[in-house]
Design a protein around this motif. Structure first.
Motif, PDB file in Angstrom:
ATOM      1  N   GLN A   1      18.753 -27.423  24.727  1.00  0.00           N
ATOM      2  CA  GLN A   1      19.340 -26.497  23.765  1.00  0.00           C
ATOM      3  C   GLN A   1      20.277 -25.549  24.517  1.00  0.00           C
ATOM      4  N   CYS A   2      21.495 -25.429  24.009  1.00  0.00           N
ATOM      5  CA  CYS A   2      22.519 -24.678  24.729  1.00  0.00           C
ATOM      6  C   CYS A   2      23.131 -23.601  23.841  1.00  0.00           C
ATOM      7  N   GLN A   3      23.509 -22.514  24.463  1.00  0.00           N
ATOM      8  CA  GLN A   3      24.340 -21.507  23.817  1.00  0.00           C
ATOM      9  C   GLN A   3      25.581 -21.390  24.683  1.00  0.00           C
ATOM     10  N   GLY A   4      26.646 -22.074  24.249  1.00  0.00           N
ATOM     11  CA  GLY A   4      27.802 -22.225  25.126  1.00  0.00           C
ATOM     12  C   GLY A   4      27.422 -23.106  26.307  1.00  0.00           C
ATOM     13  N   ILE A   5      27.584 -22.572  27.514  1.00  0.00           N
ATOM     14  CA  ILE A   5      27.169 -23.326  28.713  1.00  0.00           C
ATOM     15  C   ILE A   5      25.942 -22.684  29.355  1.00  0.00           C
ATOM     16  N   LYS A   6      25.150 -22.025  28.535  1.00  0.00           N
ATOM     17  CA  LYS A   6      23.897 -21.433  28.998  1.00  0.00           C
ATOM     18  C   LYS A   6      22.740 -22.186  28.372  1.00  0.00           C
ATOM     19  N   ALA A   7      21.851 -22.704  29.216  1.00  0.00           N
ATOM     20  CA  ALA A   7      20.698 -23.451  28.720  1.00  0.00           C
ATOM     21  C   ALA A   7      19.651 -22.489  28.172  1.00  0.00           C
ATOM     22  N   LEU A   8      19.183 -22.760  26.958  1.00  0.00           N
ATOM     23  CA  LEU A   8      18.146 -21.933  26.342  1.00  0.00           C
ATOM     24  C   LEU A   8      16.753 -22.427  26.694  1.00  0.00           C
ATOM     25  N   ASN A   9      16.675 -23.684  27.132  1.00  0.00           N
ATOM     26  CA  ASN A   9      15.421 -24.199  27.678  1.00  0.00           C
ATOM     27  C   ASN A   9      15.750 -24.919  28.984  1.00  0.00           C
ATOM     28  N   ARG A  10      14.773 -25.318  29.710  1.00  0.00           N
ATOM     29  CA  ARG A  10      14.994 -25.862  31.043  1.00  0.00           C
ATOM     30  C   ARG A  10      14.644 -27.334  31.091  1.00  0.00           C
ATOM     31  N   THR A  11      15.431 -28.084  31.835  1.00  0.00           N
ATOM     32  CA  THR A  11      15.139 -29.507  31.997  1.00  0.00           C
ATOM     33  C   THR A  11      13.860 -29.674  32.810  1.00  0.00           C
ATOM     34  N   HIS A  12      13.206 -30.797  32.607  1.00  0.00           N
ATOM     35  CA  HIS A  12      11.945 -31.074  33.295  1.00  0.00           C
ATOM     36  C   HIS A  12      12.229 -31.574  34.701  1.00  0.00           C
ATOM     37  N   TYR A  13      12.727 -30.700  35.549  1.00  0.00           N
ATOM     38  CA  TYR A  13      13.101 -31.102  36.898  1.00  0.00           C
ATOM     39  C   TYR A  13      11.849 -31.374  37.727  1.00  0.00           C
ATOM     40  N   SER A  14      11.821 -32.528  38.363  1.00  0.00           N
ATOM     41  CA  SER A  14      10.648 -32.934  39.145  1.00  0.00           C
ATOM     42  C   SER A  14      10.762 -32.412  40.566  1.00  0.00           C
ATOM     43  N   ALA A  15       9.632 -31.993  41.097  1.00  0.00           N
ATOM     44  CA  ALA A  15       9.610 -31.700  42.529  1.00  0.00           C
ATOM     45  C   ALA A  15       9.753 -33.011  43.276  1.00  0.00           C
ATOM     46  N   SER A  16      10.380 -32.969  44.439  1.00  0.00           N
ATOM     47  CA  SER A  16      10.649 -34.198  45.183  1.00  0.00           C
ATOM     48  C   SER A  16       9.369 -34.957  45.457  1.00  0.00           C
TER      49      SER A  16
END
Length: 389
Positions: free
Chosen positions: A64-79
């Motif tokens: 979900q974005c407001q312009g180019i600002k993410a309103l939620n965060r991607t599920h980035y995995s730790a290495s």
């Protein structure tokens, strides 16, 4: 018609009867011309980012974005690269620089330059910039991975980066034969790795073959740990004629995995040459992949309509099918664009005219405190626009 009863009224209506089809034809022609002009305006290429509404607003598990600002965060995995001791991952891509001298002459004038940020590129420099950004993304998200560039021995690629190797393989790297050569280069490369594998004691190096216009935005080591039984992994989409995309192929780095991957790719090459040489410039390998997979009796084509990973044995090779929506997400193509970007997207593929967007995305990520989630909002908001690359 009551108005035209009688000869007199018939004669008065006769010109209208004669000219009406002509008038309608002119109206339709004008309408078609208007639609064509609208289409031309929509397909015009831009030399700067054009932001629009981000698809997927309000949809669960979508960015979900407001312009180019993410309103939620991607599920980035730790290495996860160190989770399996003795295992590593190498990315492999085929790269060819065409007619460097000719291209430099043709693009010598300022009218042939393309500017992104503060840098101007000619045709050759554009390709090299894309290759370098491909490397940059991998080194940010998977810094322990190696990168191998398969290329024509005649090419002198100016790539001098840590953990990056230029690996020359003889072959036909012309534009018309590049997709065919890519499969051949993969086979030659795997054959060499198989010989090395017998000399490695306990160490496994997995391989991910990708196009060079992709951005790896999350750790991909989990493919090999979460799905321990596959030999080859392919990405699929909901497309009846071309359900498989050849821009991402993962190979398990065991001796058995490499052997079976070679068998599978040799079959792809055989079908490619026998059935799809007319599509050798583009799509031939994808058509060959689809023919092999769809002709296997155990494969249910309906599974390609659902974005869930599944495993099939094809000709003695265990093939993992991964959804493009996560592992090969493309801004301009497929139904996924209308439903936004999944929060756990792993790979973004900048096909066709999206090359500028790839460079702009890297510039955005590297020059601001914003993280990957905000960068993905930039891609999502810009992805349906055609650019000048």
């Amino acid at each position: 018609m009551r108005l035209c009863n009688g000869w007199r009224r018939f004669l008065l209506c006769l010109p209208l009867i004669f000219f009406l089809p002509h008038i309608l034809s002119v109206f339709e022609l004008h309408q078609d011309s208007t639609i064509e002009n609208l289409h031309k305006r929509q397909t015009k290429k831009f030399d700067h980012l054009v932001l629009g509404p981000a698809a997927g607003e309000g949809l669960q598990d979508r960015l979900q974005c407001q312009g180019i600002k993410a309103l939620n965060r991607t599920h980035y995995s730790a290495s996860s690269e160190h989770s399996n001791l003795g295992e590593s991952i190498a990315f492999v891509t085929v790269f060819a620089a065409y007619g460097s001298n000719t291209d430099r002459l043709l693009s010598g004038g300022s009218e042939h330059l393309v500017t992104v940020g503060n840098v101007s590129y000619n045709k050759v420099e554009r390709s090299m910039a894309i290759l370098n950004v491909f490397i940059n993304f991998i080194q940010v998200t998977m810094p322990q991975s190696n990168i191998i560039i398969l290329t024509d021995p005649a090419s002198k690629l100016p790539v001098h980066r840590n953990r990056v190797t230029v690996y020359p393989i003889k072959g036909e790297y012309s534009r018309d034969k590049l997709m065919l050569q890519r499969i051949r280069s993969y086979i030659v490369f795997l054959e060499a790795r198989l010989k090395e594998q017998s000399q490695r004691q306990g160490r496994i190096n997995h391989y991910i073959f990708t196009d060079s216009d992709v951005a790896v935005v999350d750790d991909l080591g989990q493919i090999f740990s979460n799905y321990p039984n596959f030999d080859v992994a392919l990405t699929f989409r909901n497309n009846k004629d071309q359900p498989l995309n050849s821009g991402f192929i993962a190979v398990r780095g065991t001796s058995y995995g490499i052997q079976r991957a070679m068998v599978f790719l040799q079959e792809v090459l055989k079908v490619y040459i026998s059935k799809y040489m007319k599509a050798s410039r583009m799509l031939g390998d994808q058509l060959a992949l689809a023919w092999i997979v769809k002709s296997h009796p155990s494969v249910d084509a309906k599974r390609f309509t659902r974005p869930r990973a599944f495993l099939e044995e094809i000709g003695g090779v265990s093939v993992l099918f991964l959804p493009c929506t996560l592992y090969n997400w493309t801004p301009p193509e497929g139904a996924g664009q209308f439903h936004g970007m999944p929060l756990d997207v792993k790979v973004v593929h900048f096909k066709g005219s999206r090359k500028r967007l790839m460079l702009e995305s890297w510039n955005f990520l590297s020059s601001s405190p914003s993280g990957i989630s905000d960068m993905l909002c930039l891609i999502l908001s810009s992805g349906r626009t055609k650019y000048d690359f």
